[in-house]
Design a protein around this motif. Structure first.
Motif, mmCIF file in Angstrom:
data_model
loop_
_atom_site.group_PDB
_atom_site.id
_atom_site.type_symbol
_atom_site.label_atom_id
_atom_site.label_comp_id
_atom_site.label_asym_id
_atom_site.label_seq_id
_atom_site.Cartn_x
_atom_site.Cartn_y
_atom_site.Cartn_z
ATOM 1 N N TRP A 159 4.218 -54.482 -39.536
ATOM 2 C CA TRP A 159 4.581 -53.536 -38.478
ATOM 3 C C TRP A 159 3.333 -52.971 -37.811
ATOM 4 C CZ3 TRP A 159 8.873 -53.833 -36.232
ATOM 5 C CH2 TRP A 159 10.082 -53.998 -36.896
ATOM 6 N N ARG A 160 2.319 -52.637 -38.596
ATOM 7 C CA ARG A 160 1.102 -52.066 -38.018
ATOM 8 C C ARG A 160 0.392 -53.065 -37.110
ATOM 9 N NH1 ARG A 160 -0.958 -48.982 -43.536
ATOM 10 N NH2 ARG A 160 0.461 -47.184 -43.350
ATOM 11 N N ILE A 161 0.433 -54.324 -37.480
ATOM 12 C CA ILE A 161 -0.203 -55.342 -36.640
ATOM 13 C C ILE A 161 0.570 -55.527 -35.341
ATOM 14 C CG2 ILE A 161 -0.749 -57.799 -36.479
ATOM 15 C CD1 ILE A 161 -1.387 -57.715 -39.487
ATOM 16 N N VAL A 162 1.888 -55.698 -35.416
ATOM 17 C CA VAL A 162 2.656 -55.960 -34.194
ATOM 18 C C VAL A 162 2.723 -54.733 -33.291
ATOM 19 C CG1 VAL A 162 4.024 -57.759 -35.301
ATOM 20 C CG2 VAL A 162 4.899 -55.418 -35.261
ATOM 21 N N ASP A 163 2.572 -53.542 -33.863
ATOM 22 C CA ASP A 163 2.603 -52.332 -33.049
ATOM 23 C C ASP A 163 1.283 -52.062 -32.330
ATOM 24 O OD1 ASP A 163 5.237 -51.805 -33.654
ATOM 25 O OD2 ASP A 163 4.791 -50.388 -35.266
ATOM 26 N N ASP A 164 0.233 -52.817 -32.674
ATOM 27 C CA ASP A 164 -1.049 -52.657 -32.001
ATOM 28 C C ASP A 164 -0.930 -53.238 -30.586
ATOM 29 O OD1 ASP A 164 -3.814 -53.311 -31.068
ATOM 30 O OD2 ASP A 164 -4.362 -52.517 -33.036
ATOM 31 N N ARG A 182 12.985 -60.377 -43.750
ATOM 32 C CA ARG A 182 14.390 -59.971 -43.865
ATOM 33 C C ARG A 182 14.522 -58.457 -43.775
ATOM 34 N NH1 ARG A 182 17.017 -58.275 -48.377
ATOM 35 N NH2 ARG A 182 19.293 -58.502 -48.452
ATOM 36 N N GLN A 183 13.623 -57.738 -44.462
ATOM 37 C CA GLN A 183 13.654 -56.278 -44.406
ATOM 38 C C GLN A 183 13.390 -55.776 -42.992
ATOM 39 O OE1 GLN A 183 12.102 -55.265 -48.973
ATOM 40 N NE2 GLN A 183 10.951 -54.531 -47.227
ATOM 41 N N MET A 184 12.466 -56.422 -42.293
ATOM 42 C CA MET A 184 12.164 -56.017 -40.920
ATOM 43 C C MET A 184 13.387 -56.181 -40.025
ATOM 44 S SD MET A 184 8.336 -57.673 -40.488
ATOM 45 C CE MET A 184 7.719 -56.616 -39.172
ATOM 46 N N ALA A 185 14.076 -57.302 -40.195
ATOM 47 C CA ALA A 185 15.255 -57.554 -39.370
ATOM 48 C C ALA A 185 16.369 -56.552 -39.666
ATOM 49 C CB ALA A 185 15.746 -58.982 -39.597
ATOM 50 N N ILE A 186 16.558 -56.234 -40.931
ATOM 51 C CA ILE A 186 17.588 -55.262 -41.300
ATOM 52 C C ILE A 186 17.239 -53.877 -40.753
ATOM 53 C CG2 ILE A 186 18.631 -54.037 -43.255
ATOM 54 C CD1 ILE A 186 18.393 -56.642 -44.847
ATOM 55 N N ARG A 187 15.963 -53.536 -40.795
ATOM 56 C CA ARG A 187 15.533 -52.198 -40.399
ATOM 57 C C ARG A 187 15.665 -51.964 -38.891
ATOM 58 N NH1 ARG A 187 12.902 -49.337 -43.941
ATOM 59 N NH2 ARG A 187 12.076 -51.194 -44.987
ATOM 60 N N ARG A 188 15.323 -52.980 -38.088
ATOM 61 C CA ARG A 188 15.309 -52.780 -36.632
ATOM 62 C C ARG A 188 16.142 -53.794 -35.860
ATOM 63 N NH1 ARG A 188 9.165 -50.819 -34.987
ATOM 64 N NH2 ARG A 188 8.775 -49.531 -36.844
ATOM 65 N N PRO A 200 10.303 -58.569 -35.118
ATOM 66 C CA PRO A 200 9.642 -58.243 -33.847
ATOM 67 C C PRO A 200 9.195 -59.507 -33.115
ATOM 68 C CG PRO A 200 8.294 -57.581 -35.734
ATOM 69 C CD PRO A 200 9.641 -57.922 -36.266
ATOM 70 N N PRO A 201 9.361 -59.538 -31.791
ATOM 71 C CA PRO A 201 9.079 -60.767 -31.037
ATOM 72 C C PRO A 201 7.630 -61.217 -31.080
ATOM 73 C CG PRO A 201 9.582 -58.910 -29.563
ATOM 74 C CD PRO A 201 9.923 -58.473 -30.956
ATOM 75 N N LYS A 202 6.701 -60.330 -31.400
ATOM 76 C CA LYS A 202 5.308 -60.770 -31.504
ATOM 77 C C LYS A 202 5.099 -61.739 -32.665
ATOM 78 C CE LYS A 202 2.787 -56.906 -29.359
ATOM 79 N NZ LYS A 202 1.762 -55.859 -29.561
ATOM 80 N N ILE A 203 5.948 -61.676 -33.688
ATOM 81 C CA ILE A 203 5.870 -62.658 -34.785
ATOM 82 C C ILE A 203 6.557 -63.915 -34.292
ATOM 83 C CG2 ILE A 203 6.460 -63.194 -37.178
ATOM 84 C CD1 ILE A 203 6.350 -60.252 -37.807
ATOM 85 N N GLN A 204 5.766 -64.817 -33.725
ATOM 86 C CA GLN A 204 6.320 -65.991 -33.058
ATOM 87 C C GLN A 204 6.458 -67.194 -33.974
ATOM 88 O OE1 GLN A 204 4.340 -66.828 -29.354
ATOM 89 N NE2 GLN A 204 4.561 -64.739 -28.610
ATOM 90 N N SER A 205 5.615 -67.269 -35.015
ATOM 91 C CA SER A 205 5.632 -68.449 -35.880
ATOM 92 C C SER A 205 5.529 -68.038 -37.344
ATOM 93 C CB SER A 205 4.456 -69.383 -35.558
ATOM 94 O OG SER A 205 4.530 -69.845 -34.238
ATOM 95 N N VAL A 206 6.302 -68.727 -38.182
ATOM 96 C CA VAL A 206 6.234 -68.569 -39.630
ATOM 97 C C VAL A 206 6.020 -69.954 -40.225
ATOM 98 C CG1 VAL A 206 7.446 -67.857 -41.725
ATOM 99 C CG2 VAL A 206 7.719 -66.533 -39.603
ATOM 100 N N ILE A 207 5.027 -70.076 -41.102
ATOM 101 C CA ILE A 207 4.708 -71.353 -41.740
ATOM 102 C C ILE A 207 4.827 -71.172 -43.242
ATOM 103 C CG2 ILE A 207 2.969 -73.155 -42.036
ATOM 104 C CD1 ILE A 207 1.636 -72.028 -39.450
#
Length: 409
Positions: A188-193, A216-222, A226-233
């Protein structure tokens, strides 16, 4: 199982041969060496030895450290390997070494580092390691991946309390559970920058569970990731396939692009599957067979099957970082937010994968036949016929008939 146990024992003995305290900063690099400047966030307890920095024990909050790692000149090393010092202090001409270690106090200091470290693309790479990893292992592994992949991203390591012991699997697994909130907070701190444009999150092995749980927790919370997280490997994910399915569905849509490196010859995951009641691990899945083929296509998951890159006597658990061609493609494509699949043409895509992995050949048809990867990418599946048509002639016949071709089912 005896072969697996023997391989694990050899790995443990190799690790025991390294000197302790390799992270004591040496203050400078050798001519021609490269520097990887990273932010490290950890839930490990601090160590009394400044060369170790952090132990495998747990701490309820996060410590932040800026570590600069020197990578030896290219002439002194092989791409895909960490050159561990055999004695202290490390020799930066031949060894990975810590140049500087700077504890950061408070979010403002971390934010200052991030803004200085961001490349023109404004991309951040967050890496989460797997099971049986000491603090120095995690630091040098990320330095190797960033350097060898050429990733244009500010590198951030999240390292959770692993004891670095093959017989502490359950402890390590519970440590990932205890670190979910801290990883979520970091993301959250990174994407909110406001200066960060996009984020790639990459996890290896057991770290995949931690990443999926935090997302999963991020999605449940908000309501969504967040759209800035574009890729997961997820590389060699030590993750129950049923649990993964539940996590991925709970994340909801729109989701980040998800790419998974798998290998049916991954001996570490074979042991994990036995420990988990013989339930399939995501990193062992054959993406070309049912029911996985249809499920992965329906969920838009890109699978990169590295089975044919297996090496005799190896655990085959870190091939995404150890194979020179794959780790370089990792930086050029996946960390950059692209798919391994889509490219201007199928011939270019297949040729890129095969070059250096198989034998070097001159024609598209030959390259296609020697390519040792299987990719299941829904977008590529839909466009395969059109692309093969453009190749024409012998190249098209090779792509559609060769049994070892890059498979885009």
């Amino acid at each position: 199982m005896r072969r697996v146990a023997a391989a694990l024992l050899c790995l443990a003995l190799a690790a025991c041969g390294r000197p302790e305290g390799v992270l004591a900063p040496i203050g400078g690099a050798a001519p021609g060496a490269s520097l990887v400047d990273m932010l490290v966030a950890t839930t490990r307890k601090p160590a009394a030895d400044p060369g170790i920095l952090f132990t495998g024990e747990r701490k309820p909050d996060v410590s932040l450290t800026n570590i600069v790692v020197s990578v030896p000149p290219d002439a002194a090393r092989r791409v895909g390997e960490v050159q561990w010092p055999q004695q202290l202090p490390p020799n930066p001409a031949t060894d990975f070494a810590a140049v500087s270690v700077t504890p950061l106090s408070g979010e403002a200091a971390a934010q200052t580092w991030l803004r200085k470290a961001l490349p023109p693309q404004k991309r951040v790479l967050v890496f989460v390691h797997g099971f049986n990893v000491r603090f120095e292992d995690a630091v040098f592994s990320l330095a190797q991946i960033v350097h060898d992949s050429g990733a244009q991203a500010a590198p951030v390591l999240f390292t959770w309390p692993s004891r670095g012991n093959l017989f502490q699997y359950v402890y390590d697994r519970e440590s990932t559970n205890a670190s979910r909130d801290e990883l979520e907070t970091l993301l959250w701190r990174i994407v909110d920058d406001r200066d960060v444009r996009e984020v790639t999150v990459m996890a290896h092995s057991m770290g995949s569970w931690l990443v999926m749980e935090s997302l999963r927790q991020m999605a449940i919370r908000r309501g969504r990731v967040p759209p800035k997280i574009q890729s997961v490997i997820l590389a060699a994910p030590d993750l129950d396939v049923d649990v993964f399915t539940a996590q991925w569905l709970k994340i909801g849509k729109p989701r980040p692009r998800l790419s998974v490196f798998s290998s049916r010859e991954d001996r570490a995951l074979q042991v994990s599957r036995r420990l988990a009641g013989d339930v399939q691990r995501l990193g062992l899945v054959d993406p070309t067979v049912e029911p996985y083929r249809t499920q992965l296509e329906n969920e838009g998951v890109e699978m990169i099957d590295l089975t044919d890159l297996s090496r005799p006597g190896s655990l085959n658990h870190s091939k995404f970082a150890e194979n020179p061609e794959i780790v370089q493609l990792l930086g050029k494509r996946l960390i950059a937010g692209q798919s391994f699949g889509p490219a201007p043409s199928l011939g270019e895509r297949v040729g890129t994968f095969a070059m250096g992995v198989g034998q070097t050949v001159g024609g598209v048809a030959g390259v296609a036949v020697t390519a040792p990867l299987a990719i299941v990418d829904p977008e590529s599946r839909r466009t395969l016929d059109d692309q093969v048509g453009h190749l024409g002639g012998v190249a098209g016949d090779a792509l559609t008939s060769a049994p070892d071709v890059v498979k885009l089912q």
